[in-house]
Write an enzyme that holds these catalytic residues in place. Structure first.
Site, PDB file in Angstrom:
ATOM      1  N   GLU A  34       0.828  -1.167   0.099  1.00  0.00           N
ATOM      2  CA  GLU A  34       0.032   0.044  -0.085  1.00  0.00           C
ATOM      3  C   GLU A  34       0.687   1.210  -0.036  1.00  0.00           C
ATOM      4  OE1 GLU A  34      -2.587   3.135   0.280  1.00  0.00           O
ATOM      5  OE2 GLU A  34      -2.893   1.034  -0.407  1.00  0.00           O
ATOM      6  N   ARG A 108     -16.967   4.673   4.129  1.00  0.00           N
ATOM      7  CA  ARG A 108     -15.906   3.908   3.535  1.00  0.00           C
ATOM      8  C   ARG A 108     -14.666   3.370   4.255  1.00  0.00           C
ATOM      9  NH1 ARG A 108     -13.807   3.316  -1.872  1.00  0.00           N
ATOM     10  NH2 ARG A 108     -15.481   4.700  -2.900  1.00  0.00           N
ATOM     11  N   TYR A 213     -27.675  10.544   1.952  1.00  0.00           N
ATOM     12  CA  TYR A 213     -28.078   9.263   2.585  1.00  0.00           C
ATOM     13  C   TYR A 213     -27.388   9.226   4.272  1.00  0.00           C
ATOM     14  CZ  TYR A 213     -23.813   7.122   0.187  1.00  0.00           C
ATOM     15  OH  TYR A 213     -22.845   7.092  -0.341  1.00  0.00           O
TER      16      TYR A 213
END
Length: 399
Positions: A34, A108, A213
């Site tokens: 990463e 997320r 939302y």
């Protein structure tokens, strides 16, 4: 005896960690690299549609998703200035029955954490910037900016819309700026406000639309506000904007939208990019998944979902054929290329449908929505029932 595979994954986003989780559960040696220094609390809200939830369930993370997610009542289309409802797709009660899984809203970062928690058998190395990938008949090699390399039987590029792995394999063609820019913000609330319904609300306006939302189990409202622009906007999660810019671009919208935007304290904006569909994602011992293979507009809420599906299918194919890499990758592509290409192209079309500029065009569209609603609400509106019905966990590779 089957060969024991060694897989390197470039990119630790949603797709990369899902693949690492899937491979680890099959006992496949997995190394994930990463670019960031750690898994962080990046991004904003995300819609986890039933097709993605089926994979998360198969990986054993459904309880964790249920703990952090929010179950919306419906997906609702609204007129940008009057607030008039143009379509309503029931979700909370209908999705498990129709598609075999619920529909969640989640932050997320929460989604990423619950997937990363599954990566028990994978080695994860941070602060690694992949700059090239090479290969020969025996191995693939990832090359990093610090001069180090990593050899594996397979290298998977899960490194996003500007994938270095894709560039190494297929050339350096840049992604296409679509002429859309997106504001994102998350607004916390002590109690649910009366001006934000517990739904996925699609407010459709001229050359723009807003989606709202709940996330964080209903403790915050996620805002996605998309506007067309002639000005190029960078693709970045971290480009700060201002509440004043947001409100100026959506001046005159319904009072409920204005009330919500007035409560924004931190807002980001970035340009939306995509690419045309690819016919192949693999070359020898290197393949792609997620945005590296098929970056798409978010207008069907499927970017992360497609990466999750890709990851599950690829893990299944590799587990079934560890000594037949070429065959495994061919079956992965056969299952995924057609589906992701259709989703990518239909997401583009939704951008046109959502953003009709004239009152006459909007009235005609909304009348069609209402007619569809009478016949079958799940086949109308954003027309995503075919997306939700797909089940990646049904994939059975032919070894």
């Amino acid at each position: 005896m089957s060969k024991k595979l060694k897989v390197g994954i470039i990119g630790g986003g949603v797709g990369g960690v899902t693949l690492a989780a899937g491979l680890s559960q099959h006992g496949i040696e997995t190394h994930l690299f990463e670019h960031a220094a750690q898994f962080g609390d990046v991004g904003a809200g995300i819609q986890m549609t039933p097709n993605a939830v089926k994979v998360i369930t198969a990986l054993g993370a459904a309880p964790a998703l249920d703990k952090v997610g929010f179950l919306p009542e419906a997906l609702v289309g609204r007129n940008w200035d009057t607030g008039e409802e143009t379509f309503r797709i029931p979700l909370k009660e209908d999705c498990p029955r129709l598609y075999g899984a619920p529909f969640y809203h989640v932050h997320r970062a929460d989604l990423h954490h619950l997937l990363a928690d599954l990566v028990a058998g994978a080695n994860v190395t941070f602060s690694m910037h992949c700059i090239d990938v090479t290969q020969d008949a025996e191995k693939a090699v990832a090359h990093f900016a610090d001069g180090s390399t990593f050899e594996a039987d397979l290298i998977v590029g899960a490194d996003g819309v500007r994938s270095q792995v894709r560039h190494a394999m297929f050339g350096t063609e840049a992604p296409h700026f679509t002429g859309h820019m997106c504001y994102r913000a998350v607004v916390p609330f002590d109690e649910m406000p009366d001006f934000v319904a517990p739904e996925s609300s699609f407010w459709l306006g001229p050359k723009s639309h807003v989606v709202t939302y709940y996330v964080n189990g209903g403790k915050a409202v996620n805002i996605v506000a998309v506007a067309e622009t002639a000005e190029w906007v960078e693709e970045s999660w971290n480009a700060l904007s201002t509440r004043e810019d947001l409100m100026a671009d959506f001046k005159g919208w319904h009072p409920n939208i204005t009330k919500l935007f007035e409560r924004v304290t931190e807002v980001y904006r970035w340009g939306l990019f995509d690419r045309d569909p690819m016919a192949k994602w693999s070359k020898g011992r290197v393949t792609l998944l997620g945005d590296a293979a098929h970056p798409m507009l978010p207008f069907l809420s499927q970017g992360a979902a497609m990466a999750i599906e890709d990851a599950y299918v690829l893990a299944q194919a590799l587990a079934a054929m560890p000594d037949k890499l070429e065959q495994a990758l061919a079956q992965y592509e056969a299952e995924r290329v057609g589906r992701t290409s259709r989703v990518l192209l239909e997401a583009r079309e939704r951008g046109k449908t959502y953003h009709l500029a004239s009152k006459d065009e909007q009235a005609k569209r909304d009348a069609e929505y209402r007619e569809q609603q009478k016949k079958d609400p799940h086949a109308g509106g954003i027309k995503a029932n075919w997306v939700y019905a797909y089940n990646a966990t049904d994939f059975r590779p032919a070894a």
